[in-house]
Design a protein around this motif. Structure first.
Motif, PDB file in Angstrom:
ATOM      1  N   PRO A 121      -6.940   9.451  -5.349  1.00  0.00           N
ATOM      2  CA  PRO A 121      -7.095   8.738  -4.071  1.00  0.00           C
ATOM      3  C   PRO A 121      -7.161   7.230  -4.290  1.00  0.00           C
ATOM      4  O   PRO A 121      -7.614   6.761  -5.343  1.00  0.00           O
ATOM      5  CB  PRO A 121      -8.414   9.270  -3.512  1.00  0.00           C
ATOM      6  N   CYS A 122      -6.703   6.496  -3.299  1.00  0.00           N
ATOM      7  CA  CYS A 122      -6.705   5.033  -3.375  1.00  0.00           C
ATOM      8  C   CYS A 122      -7.476   4.468  -2.191  1.00  0.00           C
ATOM      9  O   CYS A 122      -7.170   4.786  -1.042  1.00  0.00           O
ATOM     10  CB  CYS A 122      -5.271   4.505  -3.360  1.00  0.00           C
TER      11      CYS A 122
ATOM     12  N   THR B  92       0.306   3.890  -2.945  1.00  0.00           N
ATOM     13  CA  THR B  92      -0.096   5.268  -2.662  1.00  0.00           C
ATOM     14  C   THR B  92       1.044   6.246  -2.914  1.00  0.00           C
ATOM     15  O   THR B  92       0.796   7.391  -3.281  1.00  0.00           O
ATOM     16  CB  THR B  92      -0.618   5.424  -1.227  1.00  0.00           C
TER      17      THR B  92
ATOM     18  N   ARG C  43      -1.855   7.173   7.247  1.00  0.00           N
ATOM     19  CA  ARG C  43      -1.542   7.446   5.842  1.00  0.00           C
ATOM     20  C   ARG C  43      -2.715   8.101   5.137  1.00  0.00           C
ATOM     21  O   ARG C  43      -2.753   8.169   3.922  1.00  0.00           O
ATOM     22  CB  ARG C  43      -1.163   6.152   5.124  1.00  0.00           C
TER      23      ARG C  43
ATOM     24  N   MET D 119       0.832  -1.209   0.000  1.00  0.00           N
ATOM     25  CA  MET D 119       0.000   0.000   0.000  1.00  0.00           C
ATOM     26  C   MET D 119       0.867   1.259   0.000  1.00  0.00           C
ATOM     27  O   MET D 119       0.531   2.246  -0.645  1.00  0.00           O
ATOM     28  CB  MET D 119      -0.956   0.011   1.193  1.00  0.00           C
ATOM     29  N   ARG D 120       1.993   1.225   0.715  1.00  0.00           N
ATOM     30  CA  ARG D 120       2.903   2.383   0.684  1.00  0.00           C
ATOM     31  C   ARG D 120       3.450   2.601  -0.718  1.00  0.00           C
ATOM     32  O   ARG D 120       3.567   3.732  -1.179  1.00  0.00           O
ATOM     33  CB  ARG D 120       4.034   2.213   1.697  1.00  0.00           C
TER      34      ARG D 120
ATOM     35  N   VAL E  41      -5.643   6.997   4.773  1.00  0.00           N
ATOM     36  CA  VAL E  41      -6.424   6.017   4.032  1.00  0.00           C
ATOM     37  C   VAL E  41      -7.699   5.797   4.830  1.00  0.00           C
ATOM     38  O   VAL E  41      -7.643   5.415   5.989  1.00  0.00           O
ATOM     39  CB  VAL E  41      -5.655   4.680   3.875  1.00  0.00           C
TER      40      VAL E  41
END
Length: 82
Positions: free
Chosen positions: A46-47, A39, A71, A35-36, A73
């Motif tokens: 946006p994710c 993103t 983060r 994910m890092r 999210v």
């Protein structure tokens, strides 16, 4: 830019990218790393990230939600999200 207003990263998509089935073989750390990377490669799109099962019990789910919020999210709203 691709023209899409948002993207989504799921446990299935990350597992498939690693050549694995979506059967819980990827750990929390592996998903967080993915994910890092995802993103970090996005500029203005946006994710939505799939927290899956939270990677364990209620304590692990809380850790997953906190890491996601650090983060920026947003966790998905749903019947299993408290």
């Amino acid at each position: 830019a691709s023209g899409f207003p948002v993207t989504f990263a799921s446990g299935f998509s990350v597992a498939a990218a690693h050549g694995l089935p979506d059967t819980g073989l990827l750990s929390y750390g592996e998903m967080e790393h993915a994910m890092r990377r995802i993103t970090g490669s996005l500029k203005a799109v946006p994710c939505i990230g799939d927290g899956d099962t939270g990677y364990g019990n209620a304590v692990n789910a809380k850790r997953t939600a906190r890491a996601a919020s650090r983060r920026a999210v947003e966790p998905p709203a749903g019947p299993n999200v408290h």
